[in-house]
Scaffold this active site. Structure first.
Site, PDB file in Angstrom:
ATOM      1  N   HIS A  99     -47.154 -23.885 -25.339  1.00  0.00           N
ATOM      2  CA  HIS A  99     -47.452 -22.918 -24.279  1.00  0.00           C
ATOM      3  C   HIS A  99     -48.651 -23.401 -23.461  1.00  0.00           C
ATOM      4  O   HIS A  99     -49.566 -24.028 -23.987  1.00  0.00           O
ATOM      5  CB  HIS A  99     -47.746 -21.549 -24.889  1.00  0.00           C
ATOM      6  N   GLU A 171     -41.809 -22.073 -18.008  1.00  0.00           N
ATOM      7  CA  GLU A 171     -42.808 -21.089 -17.622  1.00  0.00           C
ATOM      8  C   GLU A 171     -43.800 -21.733 -16.646  1.00  0.00           C
ATOM      9  O   GLU A 171     -44.820 -22.289 -17.072  1.00  0.00           O
ATOM     10  CB  GLU A 171     -43.563 -20.575 -18.857  1.00  0.00           C
TER      11      GLU A 171
END
Length: 258
Positions: A99, A171
């Site tokens: 992430h 993302e």
């Protein structure tokens, strides 16, 4: 023509939820279990709540449980870390890796991401590989190459037969967090289609300022198998609403494929 697919919908709680709050969320899922049929739903609690969520969640409620991070070594003197085997032992079946917050705040690199992806597969876990370009790369038109490079490096330690075991979450950094802006379907379509066609992972998910208002449109982007949602899914009622939207998208995809 569309294609039949299982639509994914999931959320990471990041550094949120006490054990009581985690159990209350699970109780909400159980109460709405019929909405989960036909959707591959998942939740990713903090490490402290994984076991509690697993214990609270009945076996017949189809929700996968993940972990937000794990080390690539099976054991050792790594203070503060947990291994892939440890998170599997407490009930996780997938693990979030790479992430942008981990890359920014904790120094994760493409090399450590690749080590973790390989370790997750070796431990029988599904890696959820997160990738995405910063705003400057997007402004320069380099997002597709940037993301392709991230994925290639993240998968570099896997044998070819294992590539299909990875779920990729696109993302874009400019679309996530408190200051992120909602992406328009046309902005993400080239990247989503590239990921699906070039890497052929188990699924390609989109994440970044997803909510009930834009979920259906984002799910309609070619190459998109589901959504990885942030704060908009931390309330169980909102999560269930997103699940319902995903279920509708799944049914529409099956109808289009006929």
């Amino acid at each position: 023509m569309g294609r039949a697919r299982m639509t994914w919908i999931g959320t990471s709680w990041k550094m949120n939820k006490t054990l009581a709050e985690a159990r209350a969320f699970v109780d909400g899922l159980v109460a709405a279990r019929s909405a989960l049929d036909g959707v591959r739903a998942f939740v990713i609690p903090a490490h402290t709540a994984i076991a509690a969520v697993r214990e609270r969640l009945p076996a017949d409620v189809p929700v996968l449980i993940g972990a937000q991070n794990a080390h690539w070594e099976p054991a050792g003197a790594y203070t503060g870390e947990v291994s892939m085997g440890m998170i599997a032992d407490v009930g996780a079946t997938l693990v979030e890796i790479g992430h942008s917050e981990r890359r920014q705040h904790f120094g994760e690199t493409d090399e450590t991401v690749a080590l973790k992806v390989a370790a997750a597969v070796a431990a029988g876990l599904t890696p959820l590989l997160c990738v995405g370009e910063p705003a400057g790369v997007r402004a320069a038109g380099g997002e597709t190459d940037w993301v392709a490079g991230q994925v290639s490096r993240g998968l570099s330690r896997l044998a070819t037969p294992d590539l299909h075991k990875v779920v990729v979450a696109y993302e874009p950094v400019w679309a996530i967090g408190d200051l992120g802006r909602e992406a328009q379907p046309y902005e993400i379509a080239p990247v989503m289609e590239m990921l699906s066609a070039r890497f052929r992972p188990a699924a390609v998910l989109y994440g970044g300022s997803v909510n009930r208002r834009n979920a259906a449109a984002l799910l309609g982007v070619p190459g998109t198998d589901g959504l990885f949602v942030g704060r908009a899914a931390w309330d169980v009622a909102e999560f269930i609403e997103l699940v319902r939207i995903a279920a509708c998208a799944c049914h529409e995809g099956r109808a289009d494929a006929r």
